[in-house]
Design a protein around this motif. Structure first.
Motif, PDB file in Angstrom:
ATOM      1  N   ARG A 371       0.819  -1.221   0.000  1.00  0.00           N
ATOM      2  CA  ARG A 371       0.000   0.000   0.000  1.00  0.00           C
ATOM      3  C   ARG A 371       0.852   1.271   0.000  1.00  0.00           C
ATOM      4  NH1 ARG A 371      -2.226  -2.632   4.290  1.00  0.00           N
ATOM      5  NH2 ARG A 371      -1.482  -1.018   5.726  1.00  0.00           N
ATOM      6  N   ARG A 372       2.164   1.128   0.133  1.00  0.00           N
ATOM      7  CA  ARG A 372       3.076   2.276   0.263  1.00  0.00           C
ATOM      8  C   ARG A 372       2.695   3.102   1.494  1.00  0.00           C
ATOM      9  NH1 ARG A 372       1.910   2.737  -5.181  1.00  0.00           N
ATOM     10  NH2 ARG A 372       1.049   4.832  -4.955  1.00  0.00           N
ATOM     11  N   GLU A 373       2.459   2.391   2.603  1.00  0.00           N
ATOM     12  CA  GLU A 373       2.091   3.025   3.867  1.00  0.00           C
ATOM     13  C   GLU A 373       3.003   2.536   4.992  1.00  0.00           C
ATOM     14  OE1 GLU A 373      -2.612   3.586   2.594  1.00  0.00           O
ATOM     15  OE2 GLU A 373      -2.116   2.193   4.209  1.00  0.00           O
ATOM     16  N   MET A 374       4.287   2.410   4.675  1.00  0.00           N
ATOM     17  CA  MET A 374       5.264   1.911   5.642  1.00  0.00           C
ATOM     18  C   MET A 374       5.758   3.051   6.538  1.00  0.00           C
ATOM     19  SD  MET A 374       7.345  -0.332   2.800  1.00  0.00           S
ATOM     20  CE  MET A 374       8.055  -1.688   3.722  1.00  0.00           C
ATOM     21  N   LEU A 375       6.029   2.709   7.785  1.00  0.00           N
ATOM     22  CA  LEU A 375       6.598   3.685   8.717  1.00  0.00           C
ATOM     23  C   LEU A 375       8.039   3.276   9.027  1.00  0.00           C
ATOM     24  CD1 LEU A 375       3.489   4.413  10.962  1.00  0.00           C
ATOM     25  CD2 LEU A 375       4.317   5.644   8.953  1.00  0.00           C
ATOM     26  N   LEU A 376       8.450   3.272  10.292  1.00  0.00           N
ATOM     27  CA  LEU A 376       9.866   3.068  10.579  1.00  0.00           C
ATOM     28  C   LEU A 376      10.310   1.610  10.563  1.00  0.00           C
ATOM     29  CD1 LEU A 376      10.739   5.668  13.366  1.00  0.00           C
ATOM     30  CD2 LEU A 376      10.849   5.878  10.881  1.00  0.00           C
ATOM     31  N   ALA A 377       9.503   0.703  11.088  1.00  0.00           N
ATOM     32  CA  ALA A 377       9.972  -0.675  11.272  1.00  0.00           C
ATOM     33  C   ALA A 377       8.949  -1.699  10.797  1.00  0.00           C
ATOM     34  CB  ALA A 377      10.320  -0.918  12.740  1.00  0.00           C
ATOM     35  N   PRO A 378       8.597  -1.677   9.520  1.00  0.00           N
ATOM     36  CA  PRO A 378       7.650  -2.693   9.031  1.00  0.00           C
ATOM     37  C   PRO A 378       8.305  -4.068   9.014  1.00  0.00           C
ATOM     38  CG  PRO A 378       8.592  -1.478   7.194  1.00  0.00           C
ATOM     39  CD  PRO A 378       9.073  -0.798   8.451  1.00  0.00           C
ATOM     40  N   ASP A 379       7.496  -5.097   9.272  1.00  0.00           N
ATOM     41  CA  ASP A 379       8.054  -6.443   9.173  1.00  0.00           C
ATOM     42  C   ASP A 379       7.928  -6.927   7.733  1.00  0.00           C
ATOM     43  OD1 ASP A 379       5.375  -6.955   8.913  1.00  0.00           O
ATOM     44  OD2 ASP A 379       5.207  -8.263  10.664  1.00  0.00           O
ATOM     45  N   GLN A 380       8.297  -8.169   7.509  1.00  0.00           N
ATOM     46  CA  GLN A 380       8.290  -8.707   6.149  1.00  0.00           C
ATOM     47  C   GLN A 380       6.921  -9.273   5.783  1.00  0.00           C
ATOM     48  OE1 GLN A 380      11.604 -11.165   4.827  1.00  0.00           O
ATOM     49  NE2 GLN A 380      12.728 -10.669   6.708  1.00  0.00           N
ATOM     50  N   ASP A 381       6.459  -8.924   4.610  1.00  0.00           N
ATOM     51  CA  ASP A 381       5.292  -9.550   3.985  1.00  0.00           C
ATOM     52  C   ASP A 381       5.638  -9.652   2.509  1.00  0.00           C
ATOM     53  OD1 ASP A 381       3.443  -9.719   6.247  1.00  0.00           O
ATOM     54  OD2 ASP A 381       3.342  -7.536   6.132  1.00  0.00           O
ATOM     55  N   ASN A 382       6.056 -10.825   2.049  1.00  0.00           N
ATOM     56  CA  ASN A 382       6.488 -10.946   0.670  1.00  0.00           C
ATOM     57  C   ASN A 382       6.206 -12.329   0.111  1.00  0.00           C
ATOM     58  OD1 ASN A 382       8.829 -12.577   1.617  1.00  0.00           O
ATOM     59  ND2 ASN A 382       9.580 -10.602   2.394  1.00  0.00           N
ATOM     60  N   GLY A 383       6.346 -12.475  -1.186  1.00  0.00           N
ATOM     61  CA  GLY A 383       6.091 -13.761  -1.820  1.00  0.00           C
ATOM     62  C   GLY A 383       6.569 -13.772  -3.258  1.00  0.00           C
ATOM     63  N   PHE A 384       6.447 -14.925  -3.894  1.00  0.00           N
ATOM     64  CA  PHE A 384       6.842 -15.090  -5.290  1.00  0.00           C
ATOM     65  C   PHE A 384       5.671 -15.623  -6.107  1.00  0.00           C
ATOM     66  CE2 PHE A 384      11.458 -15.174  -4.238  1.00  0.00           C
ATOM     67  CZ  PHE A 384      11.897 -14.339  -5.264  1.00  0.00           C
ATOM     68  N   ILE A 385       5.596 -15.191  -7.336  1.00  0.00           N
ATOM     69  CA  ILE A 385       4.639 -15.745  -8.278  1.00  0.00           C
ATOM     70  C   ILE A 385       5.390 -16.102  -9.554  1.00  0.00           C
ATOM     71  CG2 ILE A 385       4.012 -13.401  -9.021  1.00  0.00           C
ATOM     72  CD1 ILE A 385       1.319 -14.457  -9.837  1.00  0.00           C
ATOM     73  N   TYR A 386       5.103 -17.299 -10.114  1.00  0.00           N
ATOM     74  CA  TYR A 386       5.747 -17.729 -11.352  1.00  0.00           C
ATOM     75  C   TYR A 386       4.676 -17.913 -12.433  1.00  0.00           C
ATOM     76  CZ  TYR A 386       8.025 -20.158  -7.364  1.00  0.00           C
ATOM     77  OH  TYR A 386       8.519 -20.509  -6.136  1.00  0.00           O
ATOM     78  N   GLU A 387       5.138 -17.994 -13.654  1.00  0.00           N
ATOM     79  CA  GLU A 387       4.206 -18.321 -14.731  1.00  0.00           C
ATOM     80  C   GLU A 387       3.760 -19.776 -14.573  1.00  0.00           C
ATOM     81  OE1 GLU A 387       5.889 -19.448 -18.693  1.00  0.00           O
ATOM     82  OE2 GLU A 387       7.627 -18.304 -17.965  1.00  0.00           O
ATOM     83  N   ASN A 388       2.743 -20.166 -15.310  1.00  0.00           N
ATOM     84  CA  ASN A 388       2.176 -21.510 -15.175  1.00  0.00           C
ATOM     85  C   ASN A 388       3.020 -22.552 -15.903  1.00  0.00           C
ATOM     86  OD1 ASN A 388      -0.068 -20.934 -13.553  1.00  0.00           O
ATOM     87  ND2 ASN A 388      -1.220 -20.181 -15.318  1.00  0.00           N
TER      88      ASN A 388
END
Length: 637
Positions: A371-388
């Motif tokens: 959301r581009r709403e990060m402050l000083l110490a955000p934790d990790q929220d990430n992932g990967f997507i591949y083609e089929n």
């Protein structure tokens, strides 16, 4: 632009009687304003006209308590401005300055006042009090914070836009101009680049001193006397719009090794900036955090940059500016760091002889990062997507992405991004996979919305691509909207889970704080307030299939779709800004004390005005919760 046709399609003029349109047609006059002209300035008395832009671009400016002229909005063709003082008689609350040559229709006050007699909603539109009690308290506290701020750094790049420092009008040449003449003009004008434009003003290319050297002087067999601008120009140069912040342009030009950047508005060249121009306003600290991220070669270096984010946050908060804007700047820095970590990990994988498979893939960032709403110490929220890819290729794909994901997650932790307690990270198999794997997950979340799945979806639905093939992210977004359209009841389940909790203010107006544990005597500004705004606005956005990701952008689109009235949206926006301001200020204070940033605080340690602001903000959140519950309820509660 036809003035009358436009007014008939625009609130609040779309309900005027036909004879009023005729009077406007007869009484309005056209006036041209040169580039860089103040049509009126803040605190000027009313000119007696409403301005409707026929052609051009106007920026709305305000003067902060610190004496900084800040651009807060842009008005393009068809937009209007300057109407409120006609009905209130008050001075202008902001200035209006042309970004480029602009032509406006001027509608006289006398016609509008006469129209108001038959259409009272005209006056109501311009005089209704949009500023809520939350906004008033928030403005007072921000101004007071500004007055007491003692730590400043050069933050000019974070305040100004390209429109305010670009060179304009631009020295240009046609594509058939002789090269020798171009070189002579560059020397005479003491400029380093010349845009090449067509007869219609379209930017075709740019000629720099490097082009002249590499394509004319240093090339055997060339005859400068026969060459034209078209022969040596660099085609399709990178451009940016006039509303771009200087810090964005600095970072972009530094990372792409550009010395000159044309400024283009809707296809028209309106200015040009050079890296030298931008560096006049260089902040060493800011450039360390932004321009040098791309060049950093070690995780320890990125960790040092991450630790300096608090300095930027402290400076931005010491200015009178909106907290969503501060979040966007901080998110821009966080994104740069995270992307550089990704790149260093990829380089390390290759150095170990582990090449990525020949498939399309994308690294996603979710939650506040998306959301581009990060402050000083955000934790990790990430992932990967591949083609089929076919099932038989999965072992090959995972053989690369399992260690790659582990490396990224651990590297981000070393740099300063804590592991997600819910394990919403790429090293968790549940947060990577093919497009069809993600589709199956989303379908499962939507069709079987048990609490944990709803929580996962709340984080995931704010995803955004950070590296790799962005089209995969767009395809994934389409899947999300399609699945929700097919099972709208999911939004009811999301609402039911999210709105079981109430804001931490009791019946008698006292704050409800934690009774024991680590945060005894404290409440959470995030979990008690701002998260509900984010979640509720997301629900409405998902229902309408909106592409916007930030809370503010979603709210703006919902207003345009008449989901929220303007006054309601302003009340929500003010509460969101106020809660974010208090949270960020608290995070900075904790960091200065050597503690970890947190969204928990003791409400009774706040001043009386700040407590009032917090209660009013929570009250606005509670009203939004009620509205969301009524809207999405499918069965009685």
């Amino acid at each position: 632009m036809s003035l009358i046709k436009h007014l008939k399609d625009t609130e609040p003029f779309n309900h005027l009687p036909d004879h009023v349109y005729q009077e406007i047609r007869t009484g309005a006059r056209l006036q041209k304003f040169p580039q860089g002209t103040f049509i009126f300035q803040q605190n000027d008395p009313p000119t007696g006209y409403l301005y409707v832009i026929k052609e051009g671009l106007v920026e709305i400016t305000v003067m902060t308590p610190g004496g900084i002229d800040m651009v807060v909005d842009y008005r393009k063709e068809g937009s209007f401005f300057g109407g409120t003082p006609i009905f209130t008689g008050d001075p202008y609350t902001g200035g209006a300055r042309t970004v480029k040559a602009t032509e406006c229709y001027l509608i006289p006050e006398s016609i509008l006042m006469k129209a108001e007699e038959e259409s009272p909603e005209l006056r109501d539109y311009f005089t209704r009090i949009v500023l809520s009690r939350v906004r008033q308290l928030y403005s007072e506290i921000v101004a007071d914070h500004n007055r007491h701020a003692v730590t400043q750094m050069e933050a000019y790049p974070f305040k100004k836009r390209l429109s305010e420092i670009m060179e304009s009008p631009v020295e240009t040449c046609p594509p058939d101009e002789p090269v020798r003449r171009v070189a002579r003009r560059l020397t005479d004008k003491k400029i380093g680049a010349m845009p090449v434009v067509g007869t219609d003003g379209t930017l075709l290319g740019i000629i720099t001193e490097r082009d002249l050297v590499s394509k004319v002087l240093a090339t055997d067999g060339t005859d400068p006397s026969t060459m034209q601008a078209l022969d040596v120009m660099s085609r399709n140069p990178q451009t940016m719009p006039p509303g771009t912040y200087m810090y964005e342009a600095m970072a972009y030009m530094t990372s792409h090794h550009l010395k000159h950047l044309p400024v283009v508005d809707r296809g028209e060249l309106v200015g040009i900036v050079s890296l030298r121009d931008l560096m006049k306003y260089r902040s060493q600290k800011a450039m360390l955090l932004i321009g040098n991220i791309r060049e950093e070669q070690t995780l320890e270096g990125l960790k040092a940059i991450h630790q300096e984010i608090v300095t930027v946050a402290r400076t931005l908060l010491s200015e009178t500016r909106s907290t969503p804007e501060v979040m966007e700047i901080l998110s821009y820095i966080h994104h740069g760091i995270i992307k550089r970590v990704y790149e260093l990990c990829l380089e390390e994988m290759k150095a170990e002889g582990k090449e990525p498979p020949a498939i399309r893939y994308c690294f996603l960032i979710m939650g506040s990062g998306g959301r581009r709403e990060m402050l000083l110490a955000p934790d990790q929220d990430n992932g990967f997507i591949y083609e089929n890819v076919p099932d038989e290729r999965l072992p090959e794909v995972e053989a690369f992405f399992i260690p790659f994901a582990d490396k990224i997650v651990q590297a981000l932790s070393r740099v300063g991004y804590p592991l997600c307690k819910g394990k919403v990270m790429a090293d968790n198999p549940s947060w990577r996979g093919r497009l069809k794997d993600w589709q199956a997950r989303i379908k499962d979340w939507v069709n079987d919305p048990e609490p944990q799945k709803v929580r996962y979806s709340s984080i995931f639905f704010d995803f955004a691509p950070l590296a790799g093939d962005v089209q995969l992210a767009h395809d994934l977004r389409d899947i999300v909207h399609r699945e929700i359209r097919e099972f709208q009841a999911f939004l009811y389940h999301m609402m039911s889970l999210d709105l079981r909790y109430k804001v931490p203010v009791g019946f008698l107006g006292r704050f409800v704080v934690d009774k024991d544990g680590e945060h005894r005597g404290e409440l959470s500004l995030k979990q008690g307030g701002s998260i509900y705004i984010v979640d509720c606005i997301r629900m409405f956005a998902l229902e309408r299939g909106l592409q916007a990701i930030t809370t503010q952008a979603r709210l703006k689109e919902l207003v345009s779709l008449n989901v929220f009235a303007m006054e309601t949206a302003e009340h929500i926006r003010a509460a969101f800004e106020a809660l974010t301001f208090l949270r960020l200020r608290n995070e900075i204070a904790l960091t200065d004390q050597g503690k970890r940033p947190s969204h928990f605080l003791d409400p009774y340690a706040l001043t009386k005005t700040e407590q009032d602001l917090l209660k009013e903000s929570f009250h606005a959140v509670s009203k939004l919760q009620d509205a969301t519950k009524r809207h999405f309820a499918r069965t009685p509660f």
